[in-house]
Design a protein around this motif. Sequence first.
Motif, short mmCIF file in Angstrom:
data_model
loop_
_atom_site.label_atom_id
_atom_site.label_comp_id
_atom_site.label_asym_id
_atom_site.label_seq_id
_atom_site.Cartn_x
_atom_site.Cartn_y
_atom_site.Cartn_z
N LYS A 5 0.84 -1.20 0.00
CA LYS A 5 0.00 0.00 0.00
C LYS A 5 0.88 1.25 0.00
O LYS A 5 0.63 2.20 -0.74
CB LYS A 5 -0.91 -0.01 1.24
CG LYS A 5 -1.76 1.22 1.40
CD LYS A 5 -2.58 1.13 2.68
CE LYS A 5 -3.12 2.49 3.05
NZ LYS A 5 -3.44 2.59 4.47
N GLU B 100 1.06 4.15 -2.93
CA GLU B 100 0.82 5.57 -2.62
C GLU B 100 2.00 6.43 -3.05
O GLU B 100 1.83 7.52 -3.60
CB GLU B 100 0.55 5.76 -1.13
CG GLU B 100 -0.82 5.30 -0.70
CD GLU B 100 -1.09 5.49 0.78
OE1 GLU B 100 -0.36 6.26 1.43
OE2 GLU B 100 -2.03 4.85 1.27
N LYS C 72 2.09 6.88 -6.82
CA LYS C 72 1.05 7.81 -7.28
C LYS C 72 1.52 9.25 -7.15
O LYS C 72 1.17 10.10 -7.95
CB LYS C 72 -0.25 7.63 -6.48
CG LYS C 72 -1.13 6.53 -7.00
CD LYS C 72 -2.51 6.63 -6.42
CE LYS C 72 -2.54 6.18 -4.97
NZ LYS C 72 -3.87 6.15 -4.38
#
Length: 170
Positions: A162, A166, A169
């Motif tokens: 995760k 993130e 991104k």
Amino acid sequence: MDEIKFICECCGEEHVSWPALTYNSPNSYHNLSDQEKEEIAVIDPDFCVIKYSDQEINRFIRCVLIQKVNDHCQDLEYGFWVSLSETSFKDYLENFDNENHETQYFGWLSNYISQYQFSNSIPTTVVTKSGNDRPEIFPHQDFDHPFVKDYYEGITKEEAEKRIREMLKN
């Protein structure tokens, strides 16, 4: 993202390596205006110095932190910036090309991780390594913060992935 595949020594299975989660600058530099970056700051891949008008000088070096992942054979690597005292910064700078220089410094973590709330910085021990690898940082275990707790207790593979998603991104 280019994937790097390898056979894990831990479990014998093929894995794709995770990228290191790196920060291009300490938060103090990131928060400067473009003009301030040109006038009062100097940064390169390993060092950052910010000279404020009130004679305050902040000194930072780039380090690594290895986050244990409990249910996976690979750990998560961070590329963080840490602030050092003038004395420690000068010692590190003077010995930067010395492959045998091994020492420890006190430093403050100078990046904020999006998964955590920060009201102030986290104290760390900065450990230089022979061979000119970047120093490794270890958060002070007695500092009460969820990031420190996760560092010492480890995180899950799901949480690590995760964090990677993130970071990619952003």
